[in-house]
Design a protein around this motif. Structure first.
Motif, mmCIF file in Angstrom:
data_model
loop_
_atom_site.group_PDB
_atom_site.id
_atom_site.type_symbol
_atom_site.label_atom_id
_atom_site.label_comp_id
_atom_site.label_asym_id
_atom_site.label_seq_id
_atom_site.Cartn_x
_atom_site.Cartn_y
_atom_site.Cartn_z
ATOM 1 N N VAL A 198 57.302 49.595 38.817
ATOM 2 C CA VAL A 198 57.491 50.888 39.479
ATOM 3 C C VAL A 198 56.271 51.754 39.151
ATOM 4 N N PRO A 199 55.462 52.138 40.150
ATOM 5 C CA PRO A 199 54.282 52.971 39.876
ATOM 6 C C PRO A 199 54.671 54.410 39.520
ATOM 7 N N GLY A 200 53.655 55.203 39.189
ATOM 8 C CA GLY A 200 53.870 56.635 38.987
ATOM 9 C C GLY A 200 53.730 57.063 37.545
ATOM 10 N N HIS A 201 52.727 57.916 37.267
ATOM 11 C CA HIS A 201 52.484 58.321 35.878
ATOM 12 C C HIS A 201 52.177 59.817 35.775
ATOM 13 N N GLY A 253 53.880 53.402 34.609
ATOM 14 C CA GLY A 253 53.615 53.086 36.015
ATOM 15 C C GLY A 253 52.571 52.017 36.207
ATOM 16 N N TYR A 254 52.274 51.262 35.145
ATOM 17 C CA TYR A 254 51.308 50.146 35.228
ATOM 18 C C TYR A 254 51.834 48.960 34.409
ATOM 19 N N HIS A 258 44.855 51.717 43.081
ATOM 20 C CA HIS A 258 44.210 50.583 42.405
ATOM 21 C C HIS A 258 45.271 49.590 41.917
ATOM 22 N N LEU A 259 46.440 50.115 41.555
ATOM 23 C CA LEU A 259 47.551 49.250 41.135
ATOM 24 C C LEU A 259 48.049 48.424 42.326
ATOM 25 N N VAL A 260 48.327 49.113 43.428
ATOM 26 C CA VAL A 260 48.822 48.420 44.619
ATOM 27 C C VAL A 260 47.803 47.389 45.104
ATOM 28 N N ASP A 261 46.532 47.716 44.997
ATOM 29 C CA ASP A 261 45.474 46.813 45.460
ATOM 30 C C ASP A 261 45.140 45.723 44.437
ATOM 31 N N ALA A 262 45.871 45.696 43.316
ATOM 32 C CA ALA A 262 45.661 44.702 42.252
ATOM 33 C C ALA A 262 44.238 44.763 41.698
ATOM 34 N N GLU A 263 43.684 45.969 41.638
ATOM 35 C CA GLU A 263 42.350 46.133 41.058
ATOM 36 C C GLU A 263 42.424 46.373 39.545
ATOM 37 N N LEU A 264 43.652 46.480 39.018
ATOM 38 C CA LEU A 264 43.843 46.558 37.566
ATOM 39 C C LEU A 264 44.320 45.186 37.092
ATOM 40 N N PRO A 265 43.924 44.761 35.888
ATOM 41 C CA PRO A 265 44.301 43.430 35.407
ATOM 42 C C PRO A 265 45.744 43.363 34.902
ATOM 43 N N MET A 303 70.418 54.030 39.732
ATOM 44 C CA MET A 303 69.149 54.691 40.029
ATOM 45 C C MET A 303 68.483 54.001 41.221
ATOM 46 N N ARG A 304 67.550 54.723 41.821
ATOM 47 C CA ARG A 304 66.758 54.137 42.909
ATOM 48 C C ARG A 304 65.300 54.171 42.508
ATOM 49 N N ALA A 305 64.537 53.180 42.949
ATOM 50 C CA ALA A 305 63.119 53.125 42.605
ATOM 51 C C ALA A 305 62.334 52.493 43.740
ATOM 52 N N MET A 306 61.107 52.957 43.941
ATOM 53 C CA MET A 306 60.173 52.297 44.847
ATOM 54 C C MET A 306 59.387 51.300 43.999
ATOM 55 N N VAL A 307 59.563 50.018 44.323
ATOM 56 C CA VAL A 307 59.082 48.946 43.455
ATOM 57 C C VAL A 307 57.933 48.201 44.137
ATOM 58 N N LEU A 308 56.882 47.932 43.366
ATOM 59 C CA LEU A 308 55.785 47.080 43.849
ATOM 60 C C LEU A 308 56.123 45.642 43.457
ATOM 61 N N PRO A 309 56.472 44.784 44.467
ATOM 62 C CA PRO A 309 56.961 43.445 44.124
ATOM 63 C C PRO A 309 55.851 42.443 43.817
ATOM 64 N N ALA A 310 54.662 42.662 44.368
ATOM 65 C CA ALA A 310 53.571 41.692 44.216
ATOM 66 C C ALA A 310 52.265 42.377 44.612
ATOM 67 N N ALA A 311 51.153 41.684 44.363
ATOM 68 C CA ALA A 311 49.839 42.254 44.670
ATOM 69 C C ALA A 311 49.720 42.592 46.152
ATOM 70 N N ARG A 312 49.208 43.777 46.440
ATOM 71 C CA ARG A 312 48.916 44.222 47.802
ATOM 72 C C ARG A 312 50.140 44.218 48.725
ATOM 73 N N ALA A 313 51.344 44.284 48.147
ATOM 74 C CA ALA A 313 52.562 44.332 48.961
ATOM 75 C C ALA A 313 52.940 45.797 49.219
ATOM 76 N N ARG A 314 53.855 45.979 50.166
ATOM 77 C CA ARG A 314 54.419 47.321 50.360
ATOM 78 C C ARG A 314 55.448 47.575 49.279
ATOM 79 N N LEU A 315 55.580 48.837 48.864
ATOM 80 C CA LEU A 315 56.631 49.188 47.917
ATOM 81 C C LEU A 315 57.981 49.052 48.621
ATOM 82 N N GLN A 316 58.996 48.648 47.853
ATOM 83 C CA GLN A 316 60.335 48.492 48.428
ATOM 84 C C GLN A 316 61.337 49.319 47.640
ATOM 85 N N MET A 317 62.202 50.023 48.368
ATOM 86 C CA MET A 317 63.254 50.799 47.710
ATOM 87 C C MET A 317 64.287 49.849 47.121
#
Ligand SMILES: [Zn+2]
Ligand SMILES: [Zn+2]
Length: 327
Positions: A57-60, A112-113, A43-50, A1-15
């Protein structure tokens, strides 16, 4: 499978290329055909959620077909089309679950969170939290219903019997819920960013009786207002626009700080409440209402690897209606 992954706070998603996941007991694997992009993803990418469990992997707002079934699952079959919402799991035994308020569960998982979501070709889902979708409608058009629609619906129910209804923020949720409200016979007042004539035109096309900038106060006092935009300054603006005894519903999961405001804006029994998450019953109710109300989503589709660019567009208000990824 392939996924766009958020590796860390405020990072770009990576395939990322990952091994195809295998569903465990009570789980299904969904081959994803569409996943809506929600403001909460920002808000997830910006780390505004705890407490975000990186990598995630985001997306809901997921639409897809069941392509593998784990032990013990009887409610879904291979090939069934399902929708997967934000609410990914609830404990079933905390006081909130027991009292029919699973949206407030003490030990939930969110798609996705806190569990991997739909910015991917496949995902694993707890079978009890996937809605059967039937075969009517296009996957891309249905995806935004799974969050913008469902949580929008919950906020509309909490707005009560309001005949005149303000909607602040006319994006994915606003444009869906406006259609339901109009169908219910309510008068909709749409508030957008100042100068956003595209959103205002869309609102009027969908049956709103008034569209303007969010600092404006229409001549008719509103019975209730729902705030979908994550801007705290809209709270006093909406309180100013509602009548005595009117209600303001904050529908977002995150909002910038609410500026201080004079008590007289809240005085005369105006109410200010928030909406948190959804229950599965909200989902079942709304998925029945949406076709009856003739809800049509305005969507723009993008490829999975365009997720970063889509988030940038959403941030700057350049998406009309709802953005959807097509893995
Ligand atoms: Zn959402
Ligand atoms: Zn619970």
């Amino acid at each position: 499978m392939r996924a766009m992954v958020l590796p860390a706070a405020r990072a770009r998603l990576q395939m990322e290329e990952r091994p195809d996941p295998i569903p465990g007991s009570g789980q299904i694997r969904v081959k994803i055909s569409a996943c809506g992009v929600c403001r909460t993803d920002l808000h997830l990418v910006d780390a505004e959620l705890p407490n975000i469990p990186y990598p995630i992997v985001p997306g809901h707002e997921i639409v897809g077909r069941v392509d593998l079934i784990g032990p013990g699952v009887t409610m879904h079959h291979i090939g069934d089309r399902v929708g997967v919402p934000w609410l990914g799991f609830t404990c079933g035994h905390c006081r909130f679950c027991r009292d029919g308020m699973e949206n407030l569960c003490d030990n939930p998982l969110f798609t996705g969170y806190t569990r991997d979501g739909g910015y991917a070709t496949h995902t694993i889902v707890d079978a009890r939290y996937a809605f059967p979708l039937g075969e009517a409608g296009e996957d891309v058009d249905i995806a935004p219903l799974l969050c913008a629609g469902l949580i929008g619906w919950r906020s509309l129910v909490l707005a009560g019997q309001a005949r005149t209804l303000g909607i602040y923020g006319f994006g994915a949720a606003g444009h869906i819920i406006a259609q339901v409200a109009v169908w219910q016979g309510r008068s909709v007042y749409a508030f957008t960013r100042s100068g956003d004539t595209a959103a205002q035109d869309l609102a009027l096309r969908l049956g709103a009786v008034w569209a303007g900038a969010s600092h404006e106060v229409p001549d008719t006092p509103l019975d209730a207002a729902i705030i979908y935009a994550p801007a705290g300054e809209l709270v006093p603006a909406a309180l100013r626009a509602v009548r005595k005894g009117g209600r303001v519903v904050c529908a977002g999961i995150h909002m910038s700080d609410i500026p201080s405001f004079p008590y007289k804006l809240l005085w005369e029994e105006r109410q200010l409440i928030s909406v948190a998450n959804l229950t599965r019953q909200d989902g079942l109710d709304f998925l029945k209402v949406a076709p009856q109300a003739g809800v049509r989503t305005e969507t723009t589709a993008f490829a999975l690897d365009e997720a970063n660019e889509v988030l940038t567009k959403l941030r700057s208000g350049q998406v009309l209606g709802a953005a959807v990824l097509r893995p």
